[in-house]
Design a protein around this motif. Structure first.
Motif, PDB file in Angstrom:
ATOM      1  N   LYS A 156       0.829  -1.206   0.000  1.00 25.07           N
ATOM      2  CA  LYS A 156       0.000   0.000   0.000  1.00 25.07           C
ATOM      3  C   LYS A 156       0.863   1.256   0.000  1.00 25.07           C
ATOM      4  O   LYS A 156       0.628   2.205  -0.751  1.00 25.07           O
ATOM      5  CB  LYS A 156      -0.916  -0.009   1.222  1.00 25.07           C
ATOM      6  CG  LYS A 156      -2.390   0.044   0.864  1.00 25.07           C
ATOM      7  CD  LYS A 156      -3.233   0.081   2.130  1.00 25.07           C
ATOM      8  CE  LYS A 156      -4.608   0.633   1.844  1.00 25.07           C
ATOM      9  NZ  LYS A 156      -5.466  -0.276   1.132  1.00 25.07           N
ATOM     10  N   GLY A 157       1.884   1.212   0.871  1.00 22.98           N
ATOM     11  CA  GLY A 157       2.790   2.361   0.931  1.00 22.98           C
ATOM     12  C   GLY A 157       3.491   2.563  -0.400  1.00 22.98           C
ATOM     13  O   GLY A 157       3.613   3.688  -0.902  1.00 22.98           O
ATOM     14  N   THR A 158       3.942   1.463  -0.968  1.00 26.27           N
ATOM     15  CA  THR A 158       4.617   1.562  -2.260  1.00 26.27           C
ATOM     16  C   THR A 158       3.680   2.145  -3.299  1.00 26.27           C
ATOM     17  O   THR A 158       4.071   3.039  -4.072  1.00 26.27           O
ATOM     18  CB  THR A 158       5.080   0.178  -2.707  1.00 26.27           C
ATOM     19  OG1 THR A 158       5.765  -0.448  -1.650  1.00 26.27           O
ATOM     20  CG2 THR A 158       5.986   0.293  -3.912  1.00 26.27           C
TER      21      THR A 158
ATOM     22  N   THR B 114       1.195   4.024  -2.794  1.00 27.67           N
ATOM     23  CA  THR B 114       1.001   5.446  -2.500  1.00 27.67           C
ATOM     24  C   THR B 114       2.114   6.275  -3.110  1.00 27.67           C
ATOM     25  O   THR B 114       1.874   7.298  -3.769  1.00 27.67           O
ATOM     26  CB  THR B 114       0.952   5.661  -0.976  1.00 27.67           C
ATOM     27  OG1 THR B 114      -0.054   4.826  -0.429  1.00 27.67           O
ATOM     28  CG2 THR B 114       0.679   7.111  -0.665  1.00 27.67           C
TER      29      THR B 114
ATOM     30  N   THR C 246       1.762   6.228  -6.915  1.00 20.10           N
ATOM     31  CA  THR C 246       0.661   7.049  -7.424  1.00 20.10           C
ATOM     32  C   THR C 246       0.923   8.526  -7.195  1.00 20.10           C
ATOM     33  O   THR C 246       0.557   9.358  -8.035  1.00 20.10           O
ATOM     34  CB  THR C 246      -0.657   6.636  -6.762  1.00 20.10           C
ATOM     35  OG1 THR C 246      -0.453   6.539  -5.351  1.00 20.10           O
ATOM     36  CG2 THR C 246      -1.126   5.312  -7.292  1.00 20.10           C
ATOM     37  N   LEU C 247       1.583   8.850  -6.099  1.00 21.22           N
ATOM     38  CA  LEU C 247       1.921  10.263  -5.884  1.00 21.22           C
ATOM     39  C   LEU C 247       2.866  10.743  -6.985  1.00 21.22           C
ATOM     40  O   LEU C 247       2.746  11.865  -7.481  1.00 21.22           O
ATOM     41  CB  LEU C 247       2.559  10.460  -4.516  1.00 21.22           C
ATOM     42  CG  LEU C 247       1.587  10.535  -3.339  1.00 21.22           C
ATOM     43  CD1 LEU C 247       2.336  10.557  -2.022  1.00 21.22           C
ATOM     44  CD2 LEU C 247       0.705  11.769  -3.461  1.00 21.22           C
TER      45      LEU C 247
ATOM     46  N   PHE D 203      -4.614   3.733  -7.920  1.00 17.71           N
ATOM     47  CA  PHE D 203      -5.086   4.915  -7.202  1.00 17.71           C
ATOM     48  C   PHE D 203      -6.172   4.542  -6.191  1.00 17.71           C
ATOM     49  O   PHE D 203      -6.269   5.129  -5.119  1.00 17.71           O
ATOM     50  CB  PHE D 203      -5.612   5.951  -8.207  1.00 17.71           C
ATOM     51  CG  PHE D 203      -4.540   6.811  -8.777  1.00 17.71           C
ATOM     52  CD1 PHE D 203      -4.221   8.033  -8.213  1.00 17.71           C
ATOM     53  CD2 PHE D 203      -3.798   6.396  -9.873  1.00 17.71           C
ATOM     54  CE1 PHE D 203      -3.218   8.827  -8.728  1.00 17.71           C
ATOM     55  CE2 PHE D 203      -2.805   7.175 -10.391  1.00 17.71           C
ATOM     56  CZ  PHE D 203      -2.495   8.394  -9.820  1.00 17.71           C
TER      57      PHE D 203
ATOM     58  N   ALA E  98      -4.599   3.473  -3.021  1.00 17.42           N
ATOM     59  CA  ALA E  98      -3.829   4.444  -2.255  1.00 17.42           C
ATOM     60  C   ALA E  98      -4.744   5.549  -1.754  1.00 17.42           C
ATOM     61  O   ALA E  98      -5.068   6.489  -2.483  1.00 17.42           O
ATOM     62  CB  ALA E  98      -2.713   5.020  -3.148  1.00 17.42           C
ATOM     63  N   ASP E  99      -5.185   5.441  -0.516  1.00 16.53           N
ATOM     64  CA  ASP E  99      -6.126   6.420   0.036  1.00 16.53           C
ATOM     65  C   ASP E  99      -5.514   7.805   0.109  1.00 16.53           C
ATOM     66  O   ASP E  99      -6.140   8.803  -0.233  1.00 16.53           O
ATOM     67  CB  ASP E  99      -6.555   5.974   1.443  1.00 16.53           C
ATOM     68  CG  ASP E  99      -7.267   4.639   1.386  1.00 16.53           C
ATOM     69  OD1 ASP E  99      -7.870   4.359   0.329  1.00 16.53           O
ATOM     70  OD2 ASP E  99      -7.204   3.901   2.382  1.00 16.53           O
ATOM     71  N   VAL E 100      -4.267   7.838   0.579  1.00 15.89           N
ATOM     72  CA  VAL E 100      -3.613   9.135   0.757  1.00 15.89           C
ATOM     73  C   VAL E 100      -3.558   9.860  -0.566  1.00 15.89           C
ATOM     74  O   VAL E 100      -3.871  11.047  -0.670  1.00 15.89           O
ATOM     75  CB  VAL E 100      -2.201   8.934   1.336  1.00 15.89           C
ATOM     76  CG1 VAL E 100      -1.498  10.283   1.472  1.00 15.89           C
ATOM     77  CG2 VAL E 100      -2.280   8.227   2.680  1.00 15.89           C
ATOM     78  N   THR E 101      -3.165   9.108  -1.591  1.00 17.63           N
ATOM     79  CA  THR E 101      -3.065   9.729  -2.900  1.00 17.63           C
ATOM     80  C   THR E 101      -4.424  10.244  -3.353  1.00 17.63           C
ATOM     81  O   THR E 101      -4.526  11.349  -3.893  1.00 17.63           O
ATOM     82  CB  THR E 101      -2.524   8.718  -3.913  1.00 17.63           C
ATOM     83  OG1 THR E 101      -1.373   8.114  -3.378  1.00 17.63           O
ATOM     84  CG2 THR E 101      -2.191   9.400  -5.216  1.00 17.63           C
ATOM     85  N   SER E 102      -5.428   9.438  -3.143  1.00 18.16           N
ATOM     86  CA  SER E 102      -6.755   9.866  -3.561  1.00 18.16           C
ATOM     87  C   SER E 102      -7.112  11.190  -2.909  1.00 18.16           C
ATOM     88  O   SER E 102      -7.620  12.111  -3.573  1.00 18.16           O
ATOM     89  CB  SER E 102      -7.791   8.801  -3.164  1.00 18.16           C
ATOM     90  OG  SER E 102      -7.589   7.639  -3.909  1.00 18.16           O
TER      91      SER E 102
END
Lengths: 768, 104, 405
Positions: free
Chosen positions: A280-282, A284, A287-288, A341, A344-348
């Protein structure tokens, strides 16, 4: 009809052939020939796209992967397990993009025939346009990120070439154009950096860059798959070879399915050598970084600054590249990567914020612009913000929907603006011819300044009506195209907030709603300033309607802008749904976009949106009424003390450029200067090279050449020479030339030899 | 072959005396003809020593060498005297101290 | 007696040399030199170089001195005018000092015995080969692997040749034999000593060859009616032989007594004339083997007699008497010996000397031609003149200018 899939290389090859013909033979073909070749290439690509669409429908939307003949193994390092084939992916998403690109592109090609008429580099322009098509279609049709990146870079190049197309305009205009081109290119480079890193990370994580392997079908989320039309998606009976391939050990799956499976399994960690990171971190991070690329290409905060300047290019370019197609590449990429995407919640969250903020900010700036194209440019940025925000809230089909409708009406608006500029310029020339010197060349006339227009609706009726269609579509007035797509985005973001309790949904909704109001306002302002009222300049007064090549695309696009929204009528909308079908686009896209979901219809929501838009337009018309415009010849908002500060802010583009210059570019240049002047020149060159290396070497050689070489070695040889010469001078006196002295010498020698012979005897005699 | 009554050493000494007298003649006399005569004297002194050694060793080679020396001496005198005549014609002198063509 | 003569003549020689040296007139010098040459000639005689003495008188004292006198008279330069400024005043002491040192060194060498006068070396050994070997038409003889006789026919002798002293292996081969491959017919060791004259005589048959080393005396006989003979016995059938003058059994002088087969006698002097020679066996002179009638014995000659037998075609043996002349060698220093050496060993040097004489002759002719003589002496310039043109005149330049002035 499956055979049609094999035609897909043609969509790249046909424009390539067109550009090659125009490149080498354009000089001899004349404008007509060049036009036929270029438009033919574009239109035939469109035809192929249509064929692909038909084939896709016919085969049950099953994606097809086709190898590029001859070039399918263009990067292949078997020992390293690296294999990037040039594969075309024909699925609903890519075909959508192809249709938009080739369709709108063909119309703009036709338009360009009229717009570029008489330009001295007419063939070159069409070479560039075809080249753009080649790269844009490569971008959308590739089956892996690397192919996408090839197109990505290629369209960047075309963008650069076309923005700076008039690099040699007089009076510094050309300079400004080329600066704008460079700005676009550099801003895009920053984004491209993100894409490259993201691709490397993707490859590291998944061992491939393919979206899906040729044998794969996208795995849909469980819940989603249940409600989907199972038989349609069901893969056809696997052959044995396909089954074997599915079990192949080395990266048997493409990026998306692999990510999907790993996410379902959970606990997968990515090994980065020094550390490991959760999948997930990867994702993120990846996707960032993709988002960074998207902000560059799709002109989002913070890299959007190049797009308004890009309006320096010819207007068809603005329409095609900087409104309809290229700038949507970032959106396309994010939609394509929706699996990543979505994970990746953070990215969203970040994507939503960036998109919504951009939409609002650009809409605000657009209200303070006088240049007709600048308004549209900021509008484009704003609408791209809508799309990006849609991606952020997970409304992938809404994003694509808006992308398509936006392509229609923004292309229409740009072309209409181009028609206006064309007409005003003609009027200006006309006025000059008739005024006999009252207007001097010294007095600059800006054909793009809306303050010099007004009342064009009578002079250019076709342009006016088409432009009106585009404006209504953009403002989101039902039933024009923009209404449906924008409404879906707003609703989806609000639903994200209400149904999942996500903050970004609320924020996005609020910002986008305001941005929609801004949109309606600045579009009514533009209509008022350009078309309504009375002409405010002689040029506007004498402006004339453009020719058929320009008006036909306008009309076509106007029709598309009007009805384009029916592509995706939401569920629950009365009457139209049963007429055109419900969620056509969404269900179409669902076959390739895993997380696409249909938006619902909310009457309240739609009413609010339409009311806000109409209200904003009305306010705009109120403020920008004819009387005020004619009276002050300045912007009413500027003169009104209540809004003058805000207007100044908008007019100055929120000081983004100044901010960048002050805090990034100048410090960067200072740092570069410091590095060049101090570190490189003063320290490295002057001190290290000059002083230490060169200096010490010089001293050493001085020592060697001075005291040692000249002092010892040379001196020794010279002294030997001098000594021999002196000795010879003395010895020469022996050579008297008199035979008696020679005889004495001989006798002396004889006695000497005798002594040498007798030396033992003498020694014995002396008792030694 | 009867034993010689006079020792070879004496002949050698006599030869040396005559040789050095000839040398002195070459060195000290300035008349070119006399210089030549002195050279002849030196050659004869050498011949004497050769003859003495030839007898000493009972070897005829020494005497043959004397024969050759005499022959060469004859040639040398012929050439030398011709030179002296030639030089006298050009320089009107046979004083060897006035002959230094090797150095200007 | 000789020493007295030596001292007297030596004193004359030195005195004449000194006088030649110091006399102011060139003619006087020449005459003193003639005296000196005569003295040298006298010494040559004393040193048993009679021929050279004659040549000395004829060539030196005669021809060369006449040439000198002729030139002196021709040029009228018998006397040089004394110079005011002798050019090399230091020459006299330097020359005399060097001369004294030279004499001192020679004396030292002589006194210290540094000159090797120890030897009383006489002539080298001389050897020759005589073929009296039955059943072979020709033989080769090798002395330490070096061939001294090549295809020597029966009954013939090679010339005497000088050879170095030492001990040698003497080997006899048939004709066309390779000494490196084939085995010799006979070998023996010989010592060659100084003054010897050896005749290597091959006797016997091919299968049983024998080498007889006969030492001969080659010196001249004192009397003119005698000759010197050396006898070799090559008759295999008897142990010993006697050689008797005359044909009778008992009368007549016995020349050689009891000479064994394969041996050589000492040289013996016999009277010359015509005589019969009889060979007896066994030393008791009863059994006469053969008589060689009316043999001419030439006096003043050396002869080598070889008595041997030779197989005939009917397998009978014929007695053979070989008389080989062994000429006396010329005496030391005689014209004959010098001539022999000149035309034999020194032929090439003599040719070269003759060439030198020819060149001298032509050179003399060219040198005395007017054309050459009138040529002005060319003042040569050095390619790189010394770099001190403004320097004060060098001392030698000064002396030259003063001389010319």
């Amino acid at each position: 009809m499956e055979n049609f899939f094999n035609l897909v290389p043609l969509i790249v090859v046909l424009p390539a052939i067109g550009l090659l013909i125009n490149l080498f033979a354009g000089k001899y073909l004349g404008e007509k020939g060049v036009s036929i070749v270029a438009v033919g290439a574009s239109a035939s690509a469109f035809f192929v796209s249509v064929l692909l669409w038909i084939a896709l429908v016919d085969t049950g939307y099953k994606a097809a992967v086709v190898d590029m003949p001859l070039l399918d193994g263009w990067i292949r390092i078997p020992s390293a397990g690296v294999d990037f084939p040039w594969q075309f992916r024909v699925d609903t998403l890519s075909v959508t993009m192809m249709l938009v690109v080739t369709g709108v592109g063909s119309l703009i090609h036709i338009y360009s025939i009229g717009y570029m008429h008489g330009d001295q580099r007419f063939p070159r322009f069409f070479v560039y346009l075809n080249l753009f098509l080649v790269f844009m279609l490569t971008l959308v049709s590739g089956n892996n990120y690397l192919m996408m990146f090839v197109g990505w870079e290629g369209v960047g190049l075309c963008s650069y070439l076309l923005i700076g197309f008039w690099f040699d305009k007089p009076k510094g205009e050309g300079w400004k154009n080329s600066e704008a081109a460079r700005k676009a290119f550099i801003a895009n480079r920053i984004g491209d950096f993100g894409v490259i890193i993201a691709m490397l990370l993707t490859f590291w994580t998944f061992g491939t860059l393919d979206y899906y392997k040729p044998h794969e079908e996208p795995i849909h989320a469980v819940a989603h798959a249940a409600e989907a039309e199972e038989p349609v998606f069901a893969p056809e009976v696997e052959t044995e070879a396909e089954a074997e391939a599915a079990l192949a050990p080395v990266s048997p799956l493409g990026v998306f399915n692999q990510a999907h499976l790993w996410l379902e399994e959970g606990g997968h960690r990515v090994d980065f050598g020094l550390f490991t990171m959760s999948l997930k971190g990867t994702l993120t991070v990846i996707t960032l970084l993709f988002l960074l690329g998207a902000t560059g290409k799709s002109a989002q905060i913070p890299l959007f600054v190049w797009l308004p300047d890009a309006m320096a290019g010819p207007t068809p370019v603005s329409a095609l590249i900087h409104a309809a197609t290229m700038v949507t590449a970032g959106v396309y990429m994010m939609v394509r990567s929706n699996v990543l995407f979505h994970a990746a919640d953070v990215t969203s969250f970040v994507v939503t914020i960036i998109g919504a903020t951009t939409a609002l900010m650009a809409g605000f700036i657009a209200m303070g612009q006088w240049d007709i194209k600048k308004v549209l440019a900021y509008s484009t940025v704003s609408q791209l913000g809508f799309m990006v925000a849609a991606v952020g809230v997970g409304a992938y089909s809404a994003a694509m929907f808006h992308l398509v409708t936006h392509a229609f009406f923004k292309a229409l608006l740009f072309l209409g603006a181009g028609s206006v500029i064309h007409g005003v310029e003609h009027g200006h020339h006309h006025a000059l011819e008739h005024s006999h010197g009252t207007h001097h060349d010294a007095e600059p006339f800006d054909a793009q300044d809306m303050r010099n227009m007004g009342g064009l609706s009578r002079r250019m009726p076709i342009t006016y009506w088409t432009y009106l269609f585009g404006t209504l579509a953009l403002a989101g007035i039902i039933p024009f195209a923009g209404f449906w797509s924008k409404d879906e985005i707003l609703l989806d973001s609000l639903k994200l907030g209400t149904e999942q309790g996500r903050l970004d949904g609320y924020i996005g909704f609020a910002l986008l709603l305001v941005a929609a109001a801004f949109t309606a306002f600045y579009m009514s302002r533009q209509l008022a300033m350009v078309f309504w009222g009375k002409p405010r300049s002689e040029a506007a007064n004498q402006a004339s309607e453009s020719g058929l090549p320009m008006t036909i695309p306008l009309m076509a696009l106007a029709v598309l802008s009007a009805i384009g929204g029916f592509l995706n009528i939401p569920d629950g909308f009365p009457l139209l749904g049963s007429l055109f079908g419900v969620h056509e686009l969404t269900s179409w896209l669902e076959h390739s976009v895993v997380y696409a979901h249909a938006g619902s219809f909310n009457l309240l929501m739609a009413t609010i949106a339409v009311v806000v838009a109409l209200g904003a337009m009305y306010v705009g018309r109120l403020i920008y009424n004819d009387r005020v415009l004619l009276a002050v010849r300045r912007d009413p908002l500027e003169t009104d003390p209540r809004t003058s500060r805000a207007f100044a802010l908008a007019n100055a583009k929120l000081y983004w450029d100044e901010f960048y210059f002050k805090y990034i570019i100048w410090p960067f240049r200072d740092a570069a200067y410091w590095l060049a002047e101090k570190l490189d020149w003063a320290f490295w060159h002057d001190f290290v090279h000059e002083r230490i290396i060169y200096g010490s070497f010089r001293r050493a050689t001085d020592l060697l050449s001075g005291p040692i070489d000249r002092g010892i070695i040379d001196r020794a040889f010279n002294d030997v020479g001098v000594g021999i010469r002196a000795a010879a001078a003395r010895l020469r006196t022996v050579q008297t030339g008199f035979v008696r002295t020679y005889a004495l010498g001989v006798l002396f020698g004889a006695v000497l030899v005798m002594f040498i012979i007798l030396f033992p005897v003498i020694r014995e005699l002396l008792g030694m | 072959m009867e034993a010689p009554e006079v020792a070879t050493e004496l002949y050698v000494l006599l030869s040396a005396i005559l040789f050095i007298l000839g040398t002195l003649g070459v060195l000290l006399r300035r008349n070119a003809i006399l210089v030549f005569m002195s050279i002849e004297l030196m050659l004869n002194a050498a011949n004497l020593a050769l003859a003495a050694f030839a007898r000493q060793w009972g070897n005829l080679d020494g005497q043959l060498l004397i024969f050759f020396v005499m022959t060469i001496a004859a040639a040398e005198v012929a050439i030398g005297l011709a030179l002296i005549v030639a030089i006298f014609r050009s320089k009107k002198s046979i004083n060897i101290d006035e002959l230094h063509l090797f150095k200007n | 007696m000789e020493l007295t003569l030596f001292i007297i003549v030596g004193a004359v020689a030195v005195a004449s040399a000194v006088l030649m040296l110091i006399s102011q007139r060139a003619v006087h010098s020449a005459l003193f030199l003639v005296v000196n040459f005569a003295c040298i000639a006298f010494f040559f005689l004393m040193l048993s170089a009679a021929f050279l003495a004659m040549v000395q008188i004829v060539v030196y004292a005669g021809a060369i001195m006449v040439l000198f006198l002729f030139v002196i008279m021709l040029l009228g330069s018998e006397r040089l005018y004394p110079e005011q400024h002798p050019r090399f005043p230091w020459m006299v002491p330097a020359a005399i000092a060097l001369a004294l040192i030279f004499l001192l060194a020679v004396s030292l060498a002589v006194i210290q015995g540094e000159i090797d006068l120890s030897g009383r070396e006489v002539a080298q050994p001389y050897v020759r080969v005589v073929n009296a070997l039955d059943q072979l038409d020709a033989v080769d003889m090798y002395l330490d692997g070096e061939r001294i006789a090549d295809d020597l026919a029966y009954g013939e002798a090679s010339e005497f040749g000088a050879w170095a002293r030492g001990r040698y292996d003497l080997a006899l081969f048939g004709p066309d034999a390779d000494p490196a491959v084939d085995a010799p017919l006979a070998t023996t060791k010989v010592d060659l000593n100084r003054g010897e004259a050896l005749s290597f005589t091959a006797v016997g048959t091919r299968g049983d060859a024998r080498l007889v080393v006969a030492e001969e005396d080659l010196s001249e006989t004192d009397r003119s009616d005698v000759l010197r003979v050396t006898v070799v016995n090559g008759i295999r059938s008897v142990e010993m032989i006697d050689v008797v003058r005359g044909s009778g059994s008992s009368e007549g002088a016995v020349l050689i007594d009891n000479l064994a087969y394969g041996a050589a006698s000492e040289p013996a002097l016999i009277r010359g004339g015509t005589a019969d020679l009889s060979v007896f066996s066994d030393g008791i002179r009863r059994d006469r083997l053969v008589t060689f009638a009316d043999r001419a014995l030439t006096p003043e000659q050396g002869q080598l007699w070889v008595f041997t037998t030779r197989a005939q075609s009917d397998n009978s043996f014929e007695d053979v008497f070989l008389s080989l002349e062994s000429n006396a060698l010329p005496s030391f220093g005689s014209p004959a010996s010098i001539g022999l050496a000149l035309f034999a060993r020194y032929a090439l040097p003599m040719e070269m000397v003759a060439l030198v004489l020819l060149v001298a002759m032509i050179g003399t002719l060219i040198l005395t031609k007017d054309m050459l003589v009138v040529r002005r002496p060319v003042r040569r310039r050095l390619a790189n003149p010394p770099a001190e043109p403004q320097a004060p005149a060098a001392p030698e330049t000064a002396s030259r200018t003063s001389l010319e002035g």
